[in-house]
Write an enzyme that holds these catalytic residues in place. Sequence first.
Site, PDB file in Angstrom:
ATOM      1  N   LEU A  87       0.796  -1.236   0.000  1.00 21.44           N
ATOM      2  CA  LEU A  87       0.000   0.000   0.000  1.00 21.44           C
ATOM      3  C   LEU A  87       0.825   1.282   0.000  1.00 21.44           C
ATOM      4  O   LEU A  87       0.494   2.245   0.694  1.00 21.44           O
ATOM      5  CB  LEU A  87      -0.959   0.008   1.198  1.00 21.44           C
ATOM      6  CG  LEU A  87      -2.220  -0.826   1.002  1.00 21.44           C
ATOM      7  CD1 LEU A  87      -3.010  -0.884   2.304  1.00 21.44           C
ATOM      8  CD2 LEU A  87      -3.091  -0.258  -0.106  1.00 21.44           C
ATOM      9  N   ASN A 144     -11.383  -1.570   0.796  1.00 22.80           N
ATOM     10  CA  ASN A 144     -10.532  -2.757   0.695  1.00 22.80           C
ATOM     11  C   ASN A 144     -10.390  -3.390   2.077  1.00 22.80           C
ATOM     12  O   ASN A 144      -9.717  -2.834   2.940  1.00 22.80           O
ATOM     13  CB  ASN A 144      -9.161  -2.348   0.133  1.00 22.80           C
ATOM     14  CG  ASN A 144      -8.192  -3.510   0.078  1.00 22.80           C
ATOM     15  OD1 ASN A 144      -8.592  -4.676   0.180  1.00 22.80           O
ATOM     16  ND2 ASN A 144      -6.919  -3.196  -0.077  1.00 22.80           N
ATOM     17  N   CYS A 182      -6.856  -5.585   4.163  1.00 24.61           N
ATOM     18  CA  CYS A 182      -5.756  -5.033   4.973  1.00 24.61           C
ATOM     19  C   CYS A 182      -5.680  -5.741   6.321  1.00 24.61           C
ATOM     20  O   CYS A 182      -6.698  -6.120   6.888  1.00 24.61           O
ATOM     21  CB  CYS A 182      -6.000  -3.554   5.270  1.00 24.61           C
ATOM     22  SG  CYS A 182      -6.290  -2.570   3.843  1.00 24.61           S
TER      23      CYS A 182
HETATM   24  C1  LIG Z   1       0.982  -4.322  -7.768  1.00 23.24           C
HETATM   25  C2  LIG Z   1      -0.410  -4.464  -7.241  1.00 23.24           C
HETATM   26  C3  LIG Z   1      -0.910  -3.509  -6.346  1.00 23.24           C
HETATM   27  C4  LIG Z   1      -2.204  -3.635  -5.834  1.00 23.24           C
HETATM   28  N1  LIG Z   1      -2.688  -2.678  -4.979  1.00 23.24           N
HETATM   29  C5  LIG Z   1      -3.964  -2.777  -4.517  1.00 23.24           C
HETATM   30  C6  LIG Z   1      -4.517  -1.764  -3.669  1.00 23.24           C
HETATM   31  O1  LIG Z   1      -3.879  -0.748  -3.363  1.00 23.24           O
HETATM   32  N2  LIG Z   1      -5.792  -1.942  -3.207  1.00 23.24           N
HETATM   33  C7  LIG Z   1      -6.550  -3.046  -3.552  1.00 23.24           C
HETATM   34  O2  LIG Z   1      -7.702  -3.172  -3.111  1.00 23.24           O
HETATM   35  N3  LIG Z   1      -6.056  -3.994  -4.381  1.00 23.24           N
HETATM   36  C8  LIG Z   1      -4.797  -3.889  -4.862  1.00 23.24           C
HETATM   37  N4  LIG Z   1      -4.317  -4.850  -5.713  1.00 23.24           N
HETATM   38  C9  LIG Z   1      -5.194  -5.969  -6.134  1.00 23.24           C
HETATM   39  C10 LIG Z   1      -5.828  -5.705  -7.495  1.00 23.24           C
HETATM   40  O3  LIG Z   1      -6.601  -4.517  -7.470  1.00 23.24           O
HETATM   41  C11 LIG Z   1      -6.700  -6.901  -7.946  1.00 23.24           C
HETATM   42  O4  LIG Z   1      -7.754  -7.075  -7.022  1.00 23.24           O
HETATM   43  C12 LIG Z   1      -5.922  -8.204  -8.031  1.00 23.24           C
HETATM   44  O5  LIG Z   1      -4.619  -7.976  -8.521  1.00 23.24           O
HETATM   45  C13 LIG Z   1      -6.617  -9.242  -8.905  1.00 23.24           C
HETATM   46  O6  LIG Z   1      -6.765  -8.796 -10.227  1.00 23.24           O
HETATM   47  P1  LIG Z   1      -5.702  -9.123 -11.396  1.00 23.24           P
HETATM   48  O7  LIG Z   1      -5.424 -10.605 -11.345  1.00 23.24           O
HETATM   49  O8  LIG Z   1      -6.373  -8.704 -12.663  1.00 23.24           O
HETATM   50  O9  LIG Z   1      -4.487  -8.313 -11.107  1.00 23.24           O
HETATM   51  C14 LIG Z   1      -3.018  -4.744  -6.225  1.00 23.24           C
HETATM   52  C15 LIG Z   1      -2.504  -5.689  -7.138  1.00 23.24           C
HETATM   53  C16 LIG Z   1      -1.226  -5.555  -7.648  1.00 23.24           C
HETATM   54  C17 LIG Z   1      -0.721  -6.583  -8.632  1.00 23.24           C
END
Ligand SMILES: Cc1cc2nc3c(=O)[nH]c(=O)nc-3n(C[C@H](O)[C@H](O)[C@H](O)COP(=O)(O)O)c2cc1C
Length: 305
Positions: free
Chosen positions: A73, A129, A132
Amino acid sequence: MSSLGINFLGVDFKNPLVTSSGCFGFGMEYKDYFDPNILGGIGIKGLTLEPRDGNYGTRIAETPSGMLNCVGLENPGIEYFKKVTLPLMKKEGINTNIIANINGSTIEDYIKIAKEVENIPEIKIIELNISCPNVKDGGMAFGANPEVAGRVTKEVRNVTTKPLVVKLSPNVTDIAGIAKIVEENGADAISLINTVLGMAIDIRSKKPLLGNTFGGLSGPAVKPIALRMVYQVYKAVKIPIIGMGGIASPEDALEFIMAGATLVSVGSVIFPNPLLPVEIIEGMEKYCKDNGIANISELIGIVHR
Ligand SMILES: Cc1cc2nc3c(=O)[nH]c(=O)nc-3n(C[C@H](O)[C@H](O)[C@H](O)COP(=O)(O)O)c2cc1C
């Protein structure tokens, strides 16, 4: 309305494609690739009350068909967002819907940041979210404990009039049960999934590869899990769903809609293919045209019928 136009929680989306928090910065970072305003909305990087540096050490590792991250985060904090980032987004011409992803270490943190976001007119939707760690509960994620998930949803609901989406963690046994609890406590919609807990080991140093030992797995590797969860949650609740997890093509996006998602969100696969959002929007439009679908909403949850 075009074949892709959709209303979600009272907000008009030009199409059902949004970006996942943490994978698209604040939108402007991708302007060299395409106009971010073609998106239905932008899910911005997770915000906290105070600025955060994130985790130390290695924060990203590639895996077959996916990636692990323990970014932790890292974000500029809500004050900086209000004073600097948001005005910059406006200056850069971003005018599509903004979904603010909010985070905290205690329920009090969540309440405070929700109150801040409540006063920002440009934010159309709040995404809470709950993956956390809860520092008052030994670091267990808010979303892993049904009682705490319900409580944090209720407390945030009490301080915001904006549409409230609760983002669930897949690291639970009964995703439908958690979804029902957050619905009962005032969530207007559910987004899922966040990352799946995993790890990697560096065999040279004989230590965990990631600075935080564990990281979140995302990308195509998690898609079948995410799709299964969207399907289960659609059956369990009446509120709409934002589906995400490994979406890498228009076909993937359509699968999520058919499983029950109203909006679909792209995350990790934007890193290797920054033009993916454009391909998905065009592909969904073509599917509707080729299959005589007047509006994409006809496909939401169709697999259940
Ligand atoms: C580098 C990175 C940073 C992320 N930061 C957050 C975040 O700040 N808050 C959140 O709710 N999810 C965060 N996620 C999760 C993504 O929003 C998403 O829910 C998750 O990666 C699944 O989707 P995807 O497979 O298409 O990436 C993050 C994912 C990645 C890869």
